[in-house]
Design an enzyme around this catalytic site. Structure first.
Site, PDB file in Angstrom:
ATOM      1  NE  ARG A  40     -36.550 -25.932 -31.510  1.00  0.00           N
ATOM      2  CZ  ARG A  40     -36.506 -26.770 -30.484  1.00  0.00           C
ATOM      3  NH1 ARG A  40     -35.681 -27.794 -30.521  1.00  0.00           N
ATOM      4  NH2 ARG A  40     -37.233 -26.567 -29.406  1.00  0.00           N
ATOM      5  CD  GLU A 185     -36.574 -34.507 -21.221  1.00  0.00           C
ATOM      6  OE1 GLU A 185     -36.556 -35.341 -22.152  1.00  0.00           O
ATOM      7  OE2 GLU A 185     -36.377 -33.296 -21.384  1.00  0.00           O
ATOM      8  CE  LYS A 227     -33.031 -34.503 -21.865  1.00  0.00           C
ATOM      9  NZ  LYS A 227     -32.794 -34.730 -23.281  1.00  0.00           N
ATOM     10  CB  SER A 269     -29.804 -27.155 -22.223  1.00  0.00           C
ATOM     11  OG  SER A 269     -30.559 -27.262 -23.401  1.00  0.00           O
ATOM     12  N   GLY A 270     -32.958 -26.906 -21.175  1.00  0.00           N
ATOM     13  CA  GLY A 270     -34.128 -26.100 -20.852  1.00  0.00           C
ATOM     14  C   GLY A 270     -34.137 -24.698 -21.434  1.00  0.00           C
ATOM     15  N   GLY A 271     -33.449 -24.504 -22.541  1.00  0.00           N
ATOM     16  CA  GLY A 271     -33.447 -23.184 -23.178  1.00  0.00           C
ATOM     17  C   GLY A 271     -32.392 -22.245 -22.614  1.00  0.00           C
ATOM     18  CB  SER A 296     -29.416 -35.529 -21.787  1.00  0.00           C
ATOM     19  OG  SER A 296     -30.217 -35.945 -22.875  1.00  0.00           O
ATOM     20  NE  ARG A 299     -34.678 -25.919 -26.084  1.00  0.00           N
ATOM     21  CZ  ARG A 299     -35.550 -25.503 -25.178  1.00  0.00           C
ATOM     22  NH1 ARG A 299     -36.245 -24.401 -25.406  1.00  0.00           N
ATOM     23  NH2 ARG A 299     -35.744 -26.170 -24.060  1.00  0.00           N
TER      24      ARG A 299
HETATM   25  C1  5MM Z   1     -34.846 -32.118 -28.816  1.00  0.00           C
HETATM   26  O1  5MM Z   1     -36.158 -31.816 -28.335  1.00  0.00           O
HETATM   27  C2  5MM Z   1     -36.785 -32.888 -27.644  1.00  0.00           C
HETATM   28  C3  5MM Z   1     -38.139 -33.267 -28.146  1.00  0.00           C
HETATM   29  O2  5MM Z   1     -38.836 -32.283 -28.826  1.00  0.00           O
HETATM   30  P1  5MM Z   1     -40.397 -32.460 -29.234  1.00  0.00           P
HETATM   31  O3  5MM Z   1     -41.135 -31.536 -28.319  1.00  0.00           O
HETATM   32  O4  5MM Z   1     -40.470 -32.083 -30.671  1.00  0.00           O
HETATM   33  O5  5MM Z   1     -40.773 -33.903 -29.017  1.00  0.00           O
HETATM   34  C4  5MM Z   1     -36.863 -32.566 -26.145  1.00  0.00           C
HETATM   35  O6  5MM Z   1     -37.527 -33.587 -25.429  1.00  0.00           O
HETATM   36  C5  5MM Z   1     -35.472 -32.455 -25.589  1.00  0.00           C
HETATM   37  O7  5MM Z   1     -34.840 -33.701 -25.692  1.00  0.00           O
HETATM   38  C6  5MM Z   1     -35.456 -32.041 -24.125  1.00  0.00           C
HETATM   39  O8  5MM Z   1     -36.430 -31.069 -23.846  1.00  0.00           O
HETATM   40  C7  5MM Z   1     -34.123 -31.445 -23.779  1.00  0.00           C
HETATM   41  O9  5MM Z   1     -33.846 -30.413 -24.700  1.00  0.00           O
HETATM   42  P2  5MM Z   1     -33.226 -29.039 -24.176  1.00  0.00           P
HETATM   43  O10 5MM Z   1     -33.154 -28.185 -25.415  1.00  0.00           O
HETATM   44  O11 5MM Z   1     -34.153 -28.505 -23.133  1.00  0.00           O
HETATM   45  O12 5MM Z   1     -31.874 -29.420 -23.618  1.00  0.00           O
END
Ligand code: 5MM
Length: 333
Positions: A40, A185, A227, A269-271, A296, A299
């Protein structure tokens, strides 16, 4: 599996879990693994290094009055052991700000034997009790484990649902025994062109399988936070679903599958773009449930901050402001 029983009482764990989801505040997921974080940073034009990952996390955690909307921040192992420029360890700085520290304890996904194409199981149970004990010493109060599930072409298979639910339940029990509140989650990825009904059916199977596994493992629902993904149409769907439809499908699915005494539900948020994630969360809260409903997000909270900063020391305040804007949007939803 070895288990260590901590001195943290069930009441303290329940109080920690309740604080994470109270008063409209939510959780900031800043736990990208060094690999994901480096990707990122590179995409934003920042040279990836241990120091640039640290500096970026310092920017996030020192945003002005972050605690107004954020109850907890999830870190990865690397960040948990790092320090702010003023010498304070990250968990101490968060505690000073009135924010609880969380730690991602899974070690990522591996291909699932006997699953459908691309299916995985999340790993990290080996040695978990010992790591939990160390994380408690380092100042963590809660933990996170993410299972990743795919939709379409026979997925999620029963094998993927069972294997990931068992692992999530074993993780949750080990955390509660060791003194950490587990954030559980099970994420169904939003990739695909499916209708919202398809996501609803898969989410219902996922959560029902998970609820049975948690019960078998003796996990205290009141000392954990779920989550889940919101129930939405696929990213590439021709017919998208509006907030009220998302809220109805999401809350009805949760009500049908999860116990009423969960400490709370904090959605990923799932993108989704931040404005859409916040609008969906607002509708979900309006519909309501027996548990506190909050966010929670990863992104949806941090992407604008990273783009505003891009590694430029003179843009740190712009990055902090961008994060605060997104936190305020989610907390006010
Ligand atoms: C922040 O990203 C988390 C972990 O990433 P890695 O794949 O590098 O381990 C990820 O688990 C995140 O906490 C969740 O998917 C929720 O993030 P979003 O962006 O979907 O809200």
């Amino acid at each position: 599996m070895t288990t260590t029983t901590s001195t943290t009482s069930p009441e303290v764990l329940r109080a920690t879990a309740a604080r994470l989801v109270a008063g409209g505040r939510g959780i900031l997921a800043a736990d990208e693994s060094p690999r994901t974080m480096s990707r990122r940073l590179e995409d934003a034009g920042v040279a990836p290094s241990e120091e640039s990952r640290r500096a970026y996390r310092e920017l996030l955690l020192t945003a002005d009055d972050l605690a107004a909307g954020v109850s907890g921040v999830i870190l990865c192992d690397e960040t948990l052991r790092q320090h702010l420029a003023d010498g304070r360890p990250f968990p101490a700085a968060l505690a000073d700000a009135g924010i609880q520290t969380g730690i991602k304890v899974d070690t990522g996904t591996a291909p699932l034997a006997g699953g459908e194409e691309g299916e995985t199981v999340t790993e990290g149970l080996d040695g978990l009790a010992g790591r939990v004990a160390e994380y408690v010493e380092l100042g963590a109060e809660f933990a996170k484990w993410r299972a990743v599930l795919h939709l379409g072409a026979g997925r999620p298979s029963s094998r993927a649902l069972e294997a990931n639910a068992e692992a999530l339940a074993a993780y949750a029990r080990t955390c509660q025994d060791g003194g950490l509140v587990p954030v559980v989650e099970p994420e169904i990825l939003s990739a695909g062109g499916h209708r919202i009904e398809v996501c609803a059916a898969a989410t219902a199977r996922t959560l029902a399988t998970l609820a049975r596994a948690l019960d078998r493992a003796g996990v205290d629902p009141a000392a954990m936070v779920l989550k889940p993904n919101m129930v939405t149409a696929g990213e590439g769907a021709r017919q998208t679903a509006g907030p009220d439809e998302v809220a109805r499908a999401t809350v009805d699915t949760l009500r049908a599958t999860m116990p009423d005494d969960l400490a709370g539900v904090a959605f990923l948020s799932g993108g989704q773009p931040s404005v859409i994630a916040a609008a969906n969360l607002a509708a979900i809260r309006r519909r309501g449930g027996p548990w506190p409903l909050t966010f929670s997000f990863g992104r949806a909270l941090v992407s604008p901050a990273l783009l505003a900063w891009r590694g430029d020391p003179s843009a740190v305040d712009a990055g902090r402001d961008a994060l605060r804007r997104e936190v305020d949007r989610a907390a006010a939803a």
